[in-house]
Design a protein around this motif. Structure first.
Motif, PDB file in Angstrom:
ATOM      1  N   ASP A  99      39.673 -16.961   4.428  1.00  0.00           N
ATOM      2  CA  ASP A  99      40.976 -17.606   4.273  1.00  0.00           C
ATOM      3  C   ASP A  99      40.702 -18.993   3.692  1.00  0.00           C
ATOM      4  N   LEU A 100      40.878 -19.136   2.386  1.00  0.00           N
ATOM      5  CA  LEU A 100      40.521 -20.383   1.717  1.00  0.00           C
ATOM      6  C   LEU A 100      41.453 -21.538   2.048  1.00  0.00           C
ATOM      7  N   ALA A 101      42.521 -21.263   2.803  1.00  0.00           N
ATOM      8  CA  ALA A 101      43.388 -22.343   3.286  1.00  0.00           C
ATOM      9  C   ALA A 101      42.743 -23.073   4.462  1.00  0.00           C
ATOM     10  N   LYS A 102      41.766 -22.451   5.105  1.00  0.00           N
ATOM     11  CA  LYS A 102      41.045 -23.084   6.216  1.00  0.00           C
ATOM     12  C   LYS A 102      39.888 -23.898   5.642  1.00  0.00           C
ATOM     13  N   GLN A 139      34.864 -24.512   2.531  1.00  0.00           N
ATOM     14  CA  GLN A 139      33.543 -25.132   2.360  1.00  0.00           C
ATOM     15  C   GLN A 139      32.451 -24.076   2.224  1.00  0.00           C
ATOM     16  N   ALA A 140      32.513 -23.024   3.028  1.00  0.00           N
ATOM     17  CA  ALA A 140      31.520 -21.952   2.944  1.00  0.00           C
ATOM     18  C   ALA A 140      31.595 -21.268   1.578  1.00  0.00           C
ATOM     19  N   HIS A 141      32.802 -21.008   1.117  1.00  0.00           N
ATOM     20  CA  HIS A 141      32.997 -20.400  -0.197  1.00  0.00           C
ATOM     21  C   HIS A 141      32.398 -21.279  -1.295  1.00  0.00           C
ATOM     22  N   ASP A 142      32.723 -22.560  -1.254  1.00  0.00           N
ATOM     23  CA  ASP A 142      32.221 -23.481  -2.273  1.00  0.00           C
ATOM     24  C   ASP A 142      30.695 -23.574  -2.238  1.00  0.00           C
ATOM     25  N   LEU A 159      26.554  -9.133   1.967  1.00  0.00           N
ATOM     26  CA  LEU A 159      27.288 -10.180   2.680  1.00  0.00           C
ATOM     27  C   LEU A 159      28.204  -9.510   3.693  1.00  0.00           C
ATOM     28  N   ARG A 160      28.222 -10.025   4.919  1.00  0.00           N
ATOM     29  CA  ARG A 160      29.114  -9.522   5.961  1.00  0.00           C
ATOM     30  C   ARG A 160      29.645 -10.703   6.769  1.00  0.00           C
ATOM     31  N   ARG A 161      30.884 -10.579   7.196  1.00  0.00           N
ATOM     32  CA  ARG A 161      31.449 -11.591   8.084  1.00  0.00           C
ATOM     33  C   ARG A 161      31.286 -11.104   9.516  1.00  0.00           C
ATOM     34  N   GLN A 162      30.833 -11.996  10.376  1.00  0.00           N
ATOM     35  CA  GLN A 162      30.740 -11.711  11.812  1.00  0.00           C
ATOM     36  C   GLN A 162      31.340 -12.898  12.540  1.00  0.00           C
ATOM     37  N   GLY A 163      32.612 -12.790  12.887  1.00  0.00           N
ATOM     38  CA  GLY A 163      33.289 -13.897  13.556  1.00  0.00           C
ATOM     39  C   GLY A 163      33.389 -15.103  12.652  1.00  0.00           C
ATOM     40  N   ASP A 164      32.832 -16.214  13.102  1.00  0.00           N
ATOM     41  CA  ASP A 164      32.890 -17.470  12.353  1.00  0.00           C
ATOM     42  C   ASP A 164      31.637 -17.733  11.522  1.00  0.00           C
ATOM     43  N   VAL A 165      30.937 -16.659  11.155  1.00  0.00           N
ATOM     44  CA  VAL A 165      29.698 -16.786  10.382  1.00  0.00           C
ATOM     45  C   VAL A 165      29.685 -15.740   9.270  1.00  0.00           C
ATOM     46  N   LYS A 190      22.673 -17.514   7.560  1.00  0.00           N
ATOM     47  CA  LYS A 190      23.921 -17.575   8.324  1.00  0.00           C
ATOM     48  C   LYS A 190      24.665 -18.830   7.881  1.00  0.00           C
ATOM     49  N   VAL A 191      25.849 -18.619   7.302  1.00  0.00           N
ATOM     50  CA  VAL A 191      26.674 -19.710   6.794  1.00  0.00           C
ATOM     51  C   VAL A 191      27.872 -19.855   7.729  1.00  0.00           C
ATOM     52  N   SER A 192      27.997 -21.004   8.371  1.00  0.00           N
ATOM     53  CA  SER A 192      29.095 -21.243   9.304  1.00  0.00           C
ATOM     54  C   SER A 192      30.421 -21.346   8.563  1.00  0.00           C
ATOM     55  N   LEU A 193      31.468 -20.800   9.184  1.00  0.00           N
ATOM     56  CA  LEU A 193      32.819 -20.900   8.634  1.00  0.00           C
ATOM     57  C   LEU A 193      33.645 -21.967   9.352  1.00  0.00           C
ATOM     58  N   THR A 194      33.040 -22.653  10.322  1.00  0.00           N
ATOM     59  CA  THR A 194      33.767 -23.661  11.095  1.00  0.00           C
ATOM     60  C   THR A 194      33.178 -25.065  10.970  1.00  0.00           C
TER      61      THR A 194
END
Length: 87
Positions: free
Chosen positions: A3-6, A11-14, A32-38, A59-63
């Motif tokens: 969700d690029l609005a978050k 930041q993870a996308h960029d 690539l796989r999403r697991q929760g906030d990573v 592991k790239v944090s999404l938070t």
């Protein structure tokens, strides 16, 4: 997947765009796989002189602004480790 609005997900996308594209890229993402906030990424390191390097599970944090990785001798070993995180 993201969700690029978050802010954290943007930041993870960029970061992944910078890390995988252009002349100065450092990774080639194999899966690539999403697991929760990573984001779990099996990557192969790419060097400026064109050499191809070892594999890692990144592991790239999404938070928050955080990336960590563990090196592996093969893509299969990195995929196996990824499997331990996926529920």
């Amino acid at each position: 997947m993201l969700d690029l609005a978050k802010p954290g997900e943007r930041q993870a996308h960029d970061f992944l765009c910078r890390a995988t594209k252009g002349r100065d890229r450092m990774w080639q993402v194999l899966t690539l796989r999403r697991q929760g906030d990573v984001l779990l990424c099996v990557v192969r390191w790419v060097y400026p002189d064109g050499r191809i390097g070892q594999f890692s599970l990144a592991k790239v944090s999404l938070t928050r602004k955080a990336v960590c990785w563990r090196d592996h001798a093969s893509s299969e070993a990195a995929l196996t480790e990824m499997g331990h995180y996926i529920k």
